[in-house]
Write a protein that holds these residues in place. Structure first.
Motif, PDB file in Angstrom:
ATOM      1  N   ARG A 108       0.606  -1.676  -0.161  1.00 45.65           N
ATOM      2  CA  ARG A 108      -0.200  -0.226  -0.274  1.00 45.65           C
ATOM      3  C   ARG A 108       0.788   1.523  -0.374  1.00 45.65           C
ATOM      4  O   ARG A 108       0.371   2.252  -0.034  1.00 45.65           O
ATOM      5  N   PHE A 164      -1.913   4.898  -1.152  1.00 47.96           N
ATOM      6  CA  PHE A 164      -2.038   4.565   0.124  1.00 47.96           C
ATOM      7  C   PHE A 164      -1.967   5.367   0.582  1.00 47.96           C
ATOM      8  O   PHE A 164      -2.675   5.662   2.354  1.00 47.96           O
ATOM      9  N   PRO A 201      -1.847   8.153  -5.367  1.00 50.14           N
ATOM     10  CA  PRO A 201      -1.907   7.073  -5.234  1.00 50.14           C
ATOM     11  C   PRO A 201      -1.935   7.653  -6.836  1.00 50.14           C
ATOM     12  O   PRO A 201      -2.067   7.123  -7.997  1.00 50.14           O
ATOM     13  N   TYR A 202      -3.430   8.507  -7.190  1.00 51.99           N
ATOM     14  CA  TYR A 202      -3.899   9.059  -8.639  1.00 51.99           C
ATOM     15  C   TYR A 202      -2.612   9.673  -9.665  1.00 51.99           C
ATOM     16  O   TYR A 202      -2.613  10.131 -10.630  1.00 51.99           O
ATOM     17  N   VAL A 246       1.818   3.421 -11.279  1.00 48.67           N
ATOM     18  CA  VAL A 246       1.928   2.157 -10.748  1.00 48.67           C
ATOM     19  C   VAL A 246       0.162   2.168 -10.459  1.00 48.67           C
ATOM     20  O   VAL A 246      -0.856   2.796 -10.698  1.00 48.67           O
ATOM     21  N   ASN A 247      -0.620   0.292 -10.448  1.00 42.21           N
ATOM     22  CA  ASN A 247      -1.601   0.061 -10.591  1.00 42.21           C
ATOM     23  C   ASN A 247      -1.760  -1.138  -9.579  1.00 42.21           C
ATOM     24  O   ASN A 247      -0.418  -1.902  -9.607  1.00 42.21           O
ATOM     25  N   MET A 248      -2.994  -1.368  -9.255  1.00 38.91           N
ATOM     26  CA  MET A 248      -3.247  -2.299  -8.033  1.00 38.91           C
ATOM     27  C   MET A 248      -4.145  -3.333  -8.447  1.00 38.91           C
ATOM     28  O   MET A 248      -5.146  -2.987  -8.990  1.00 38.91           O
ATOM     29  N   PHE A 272      -6.738  -5.252  -6.605  1.00 40.78           N
ATOM     30  CA  PHE A 272      -7.181  -6.001  -5.213  1.00 40.78           C
ATOM     31  C   PHE A 272      -7.818  -7.154  -4.738  1.00 40.78           C
ATOM     32  O   PHE A 272      -8.221  -7.928  -5.668  1.00 40.78           O
ATOM     33  N   GLN A 273      -7.792  -7.262  -3.697  1.00 43.83           N
ATOM     34  CA  GLN A 273      -7.628  -8.679  -3.253  1.00 43.83           C
ATOM     35  C   GLN A 273      -9.482  -8.982  -3.494  1.00 43.83           C
ATOM     36  O   GLN A 273      -9.911 -10.119  -3.962  1.00 43.83           O
ATOM     37  N   ALA A 304     -12.361  -5.085  -6.064  1.00 44.98           N
ATOM     38  CA  ALA A 304     -13.236  -3.648  -6.278  1.00 44.98           C
ATOM     39  C   ALA A 304     -13.608  -3.494  -7.196  1.00 44.98           C
ATOM     40  O   ALA A 304     -13.171  -2.249  -7.776  1.00 44.98           O
ATOM     41  N   ALA A 362      -5.851  -2.893 -14.813  1.00 45.87           N
ATOM     42  CA  ALA A 362      -5.052  -1.980 -13.749  1.00 45.87           C
ATOM     43  C   ALA A 362      -3.906  -2.400 -15.098  1.00 45.87           C
ATOM     44  O   ALA A 362      -3.456  -1.458 -15.421  1.00 45.87           O
ATOM     45  N   ASP A 376      -2.729  -7.520  -4.360  1.00 42.08           N
ATOM     46  CA  ASP A 376      -2.706  -8.106  -3.157  1.00 42.08           C
ATOM     47  C   ASP A 376      -3.628  -9.351  -2.931  1.00 42.08           C
ATOM     48  O   ASP A 376      -4.695  -9.483  -2.791  1.00 42.08           O
ATOM     49  N   MET A 384      -8.692   5.835  -7.349  1.00 47.40           N
ATOM     50  CA  MET A 384      -7.675   6.756  -7.310  1.00 47.40           C
ATOM     51  C   MET A 384      -6.872   6.497  -7.581  1.00 47.40           C
ATOM     52  O   MET A 384      -5.982   6.823  -8.673  1.00 47.40           O
ATOM     53  N   ASP A 385      -6.078   4.876  -7.497  1.00 50.34           N
ATOM     54  CA  ASP A 385      -5.297   4.232  -8.147  1.00 50.34           C
ATOM     55  C   ASP A 385      -5.330   4.430  -9.716  1.00 50.34           C
ATOM     56  O   ASP A 385      -3.476   4.500 -10.103  1.00 50.34           O
TER      57      ASP A 385
END
Lengths: 355, 233
Positions: free
Chosen positions: A48, A53, A73-74, A78-80, A82-83, A86, A148, A159, B125-126
């Motif tokens: 995070r 974050f 973050p914006y 990098v992009n994520m 999520f578990q 989302a 992503a 994650d 936001m990401d």
């Protein structure tokens, strides 16, 4: 290879609680890098911080050489994934994937093209117009991945992306994820508590415990040469036996027997150590020259299909687990009944002394 | 008076005073719905997302209007308005209605908000949305069915509220429930029954829509949750 991410003495506290302590890592471009550890070890907090974050309490984070610890973050490249996936429930699959490109004001035609390409990459081209709640868990995960990857980030953060999938689907997605990573060549930072997953997929693994990185290396190294008892115990099954250093390459076990074991540098006579031998490295009643041999009593035998797991009591409260392959020589049915005396042995090279 | 007739409905619409009251009530309910829903939604977001120290206190305070007897709320509102020197009018009624409707909206919206979690906003936001962008593009669209349901619920509550309106109304045109009450004192008239029926239709339609809209949005869970949350409150 040049570096994608560098963490310099990064710490993160939440009030009194120190989630991440003094972590320094370098992740190369194009690498599949895993952060592995039990829950609460700080791996997700570290991820995070990479995403933006969380802001580190101390230390620096460099993304492709640029310090980013204060960049929101914006504005990070990098992009994520999520578990919980989302996904945006009010948008269809294609709009979910297009979300990032629209924020960057990419031209409409190009958005359409890139969305198509990335949906193809995750084999979901035919679901572009589907509503997200019509998708299965595995499909949702692919949409999250496409959403992503379509932004072509410098680093993709994942994650525990496969945590919610069933075992079979997870295995299948592991292979696919690895293939996709090779295809797009983007740096992946992968958080997981599943050691098998980390071993199977990663180029390198950082094992974390209590907010610290305890070992960082290629999977073979982390498995074969764990730096600490924690790593040996967390990754795979490890037989840990208490012992005392007796002299050069000699360790006296708690049972009183002396065995040959390669000592790490700087071990003093009389020092307490732990011997670690992997179950698959232990043989029963069938030895080669130079092997260390011990005697024990079979405590339990569990037939597991591919192999048989035998638990052997060493008589001093200690016990070891051995895995016997079901080769043509082994007829485990009529051997090793619980209570039977048995000889076991291993090559001194396969034994690791942990301090 | 034999057989079926729409005569009393006609009488109601021909009575300009009653008609004015109906419009006054509709106006009060509409303003209450809009302002109450906006404030209540903001409060819900603040309560769920804020890590502020006073958040638990605000949470309890928010629930007070739901448990305080309406007559107490009505008298309190009257006392406050007269102490600060506000002339009682249709706007004091609106103020009183907004005050209690905020709690209903907050309870309903908060239930949906809690089930959404923070990860979708983080994902936005990401992917390049600012904090406000993530609220506008992801949070509000996700909350939309709950917000609409809460708004309609407030409309219905405000439209047929009597006690609060009775204490806070002034020289202006009286809201319909208050007008009916005064009318009954001079002896019952079938017109009142006609109005009663009309009011029931309006309220039931609003609540029906509140139930229906989340379903039309294709989210099975929120409609049910929204209403159980409202009932629980």
């Amino acid at each position: 290879m040049s570096e994608a991410i560098r963490l310099e003495d990064v710490s993160k506290s939440f009030g009194e609680y120190e989630a991440v302590k003094d972590v320094s890592l370098t992740i190369e471009k194009g690498e599949f890098f895993s952060l592995l550890g039990p829950s609460g070890c700080g791996k997700t907090t570290t991820l995070r911080m990479l995403a933006g974050f969380e802001i580190p309490t101390e230390g620096r984070i460099l993304l492709e050489g640029e310090p980013v610890e204060d960049v929101p973050p914006y504005e990070r490249n990098v992009n994520m994934v999520f578990q919980s996936y989302a996904l945006f429930e009010h948008l269809d699959v294609a709009d979910n994937v297009a979300f990032g490109l629209k924020r960057k004001k990419v031209a409409k035609d190009e958005i359409r093209k890139r969305v198509e390409e990335s949906l193809e990459l995750v084999s979901l081209a035919d679901r572009a117009k589907s509503h997200t709640n019509e998708l299965s868990g595995g499909e949702k995960q692919r949409v999250a991945l496409a959403r992503a990857l379509v932004n072509e980030p410098a680093v993709l953060l994942l994650d525990e992306p496969l945590g919610a999938l069933d075992l079979k689907l997870r295995r299948q997605m592991q292979v696919e994820l690895k293939q996709i990573q090779r295809e797009v060549g983007i740096t992946f930072v992968y958080v997981t508590h599943d050691q098998e997953e980390a071993l199977a997929m990663s180029d390198r693994i950082a094992v974390m415990s209590d907010g610290e990185v305890v070992q960082c290396g290629v999977p073979e190294e982390v498995y074969e040469h764990p730096a600490e008892a924690f790593v040996a115990g967390f990754i795979g099954v490890s037989n840990l036996m208490e012992g005392i250093v007796q002299g050069k390459d000699k360790v006296k076990l708690a049972s009183g027997q002396s065995v040959k074991a390669p000592l790490p540098e700087g071990c003093d006579k009389g020092e307490k150590v732990q011997l670690s031998v992997r179950p698959e490295k232990i043989t029963l009643d069938d030895f080669e020259r130079g092997m260390v041999t011990l005697e024990g009593t079979v405590a339990e035998r569990v037939y597991q299909g591919v192999n048989t797991q035998v638990t052997i009591s060493l008589g001093d409260g200690a016990s070891v687990v051995a895995l016997e392959q079901q080769t043509y020589r082994a007829s485990a049915d009529d051997r090793w009944e619980p209570g039977a005396k048995v000889k076991l042995g291993w090559h001194p090279d396969h034994c690791l002394v942990l301090r | 008076m034999d057989g079926l007739s729409l005569q009393w409905y006609q009488e109601f619409f021909n009575d300009s005073a009653l008609r004015d009251s109906l419009f006054a009530s509709l106006e009060i309910a509409t303003v209450t719905m809009i302002v109450g829903t906006i404030l209540g939604t903001m409060l819900a977001i603040g309560l769920v997302r804020s890590r502020a120290k006073w958040s638990p206190g605000a949470n309890i305070l928010m629930l007070v209007p739901l448990v305080v007897p309406e007559i107490v709320a009505g008298i309190s509102a009257l006392l406050i308005f007269s102490q600060v020197g506000l002339t009682l009018s249709i706007w004091t009624v609106v103020l009183a209605h907004i005050t209690f409707s905020i709690s209903y909206v907050t309870v309903v919206v908060r239930a949906r908000l809690a089930s959404m979690g923070t990860e979708t906003e983080e994902a936005a936001m990401d992917l390049g949305a600012t904090r406000w962008g993530s609220v506008r593009l992801v949070l509000l669209p996700g909350l939309w069915p709950a917000i609409v349901a809460a708004g309609l619920l407030t409309f219905a509550l405000s439209f047929d509220d009597f006690v609060l309106s009775f204490f806070t109304t002034g020289e202006d045109v009286q809201p319909l429930p208050v007008r009916i009450w005064s009318a009954i004192r001079f002896g019952p008239s079938p017109t009142i029954n006609a109005i009663g029926t009309l009011m029931m239709v309006v309220s039931i339609s609003a609540i029906g829509l509140a139930l229906l809209i989340p379903r039309l949005f294709g989210r099975r869970e929120s409609g049910v949750k929204v209403l159980t949350a409202a009932e629980g409150g």
